[in-house]
Motif scaffolding. Structure first.
Motif, short mmCIF file in Angstrom:
data_model
loop_
_atom_site.label_atom_id
_atom_site.label_comp_id
_atom_site.label_asym_id
_atom_site.label_seq_id
_atom_site.Cartn_x
_atom_site.Cartn_y
_atom_site.Cartn_z
N ALA A 2 6.15 50.72 13.85
CA ALA A 2 5.95 51.08 15.25
C ALA A 2 7.20 50.79 16.08
O ALA A 2 7.63 51.63 16.88
N VAL A 3 7.80 49.64 15.88
CA VAL A 3 9.01 49.28 16.63
C VAL A 3 10.16 50.21 16.26
O VAL A 3 10.90 50.68 17.13
N ALA A 4 10.31 50.52 14.95
CA ALA A 4 11.37 51.43 14.52
C ALA A 4 11.15 52.83 15.09
O ALA A 4 12.11 53.50 15.49
N THR A 5 9.90 53.27 15.17
CA THR A 5 9.59 54.59 15.73
C THR A 5 9.93 54.64 17.21
O THR A 5 10.54 55.60 17.69
N VAL A 6 9.55 53.61 17.95
CA VAL A 6 9.85 53.55 19.38
C VAL A 6 11.37 53.53 19.58
O VAL A 6 11.90 54.23 20.45
N ALA A 7 12.08 52.75 18.76
CA ALA A 7 13.54 52.70 18.87
C ALA A 7 14.16 54.06 18.56
O ALA A 7 15.11 54.49 19.24
N ALA A 8 13.62 54.75 17.56
CA ALA A 8 14.14 56.08 17.21
C ALA A 8 13.89 57.07 18.34
O ALA A 8 14.77 57.88 18.68
N ILE A 9 12.72 57.03 18.95
CA ILE A 9 12.41 57.91 20.08
C ILE A 9 13.35 57.63 21.25
O ILE A 9 13.87 58.55 21.88
N CYS A 10 13.59 56.35 21.52
CA CYS A 10 14.51 55.98 22.60
C CYS A 10 15.92 56.48 22.30
O CYS A 10 16.62 56.98 23.19
N GLY A 11 16.35 56.36 21.03
CA GLY A 11 17.67 56.83 20.65
C GLY A 11 17.81 58.34 20.80
O GLY A 11 18.81 58.84 21.32
#
Length: 138
Positions: free
Chosen positions: A13-22
């Motif tokens: 979940a955290v990696a997905t949110v970070a990827a979306i932000c990127g």
């Protein structure tokens, strides 16, 4: 009602949110200004030499660290030592791909800031951070 997430689910979940932000930040960037041609070749050559020296230092040090963690993992195979090994390998790949001679070896022009070596070093650091974050959850 609070729901406990597994470490893998929380990390994903955290990696997905970070990827979306990127991705959002990448699309939100208006236009990358192109720098004027550099006439100061001596300064650029010095910066390339310093970058080469630092990335080579990191590469050698991280290669030794990977060897040490492989030996530790052979003696003590558990999730923690595997995470350290994977993090070290990711950082080793970061050091390798940030070396200024690597784009030349793969046929990309030097110092353009374009090509896969623009983002590959940060991709490897991101992988290392994801492994560290996952390890911190377990």
């Amino acid at each position: 009602m609070a729901r406990d997430l597994t470490p893998l689910t929380k990390t994903a979940a955290v990696a997905t949110v970070a990827a979306i932000c990127g991705v959002a930040a990448g699309f939100a960037l208006p236009g990358v200004p192109v720098p004027p041609p550099i006439d100061q070749h001596a300064i650029v050559a010095t910066f390339v030499r310093v970058q080469f020296a630092v990335s080579t230092f990191n590469l050698v040090l991280l290669a030794c660290l990977v060897v040490a963690y492989v030996q530790i993992y052979r003696d003590l195979p558990n999730k923690y030592t595997l995470s350290l090994l994977l993090t070290s390998v990711s950082l080793l790949l970061y050091a390798f791909s940030s070396n200024p001679l690597v784009p030349l070896a793969f046929g990309f022009p030097p110092l353009t800031g374009l090509g896969p070596f623009t983002f590959l070093p940060n991709l490897f650091v991101g992988a290392a951070v994801v492994v560290l974050f996952y390890q911190s959850q377990t």
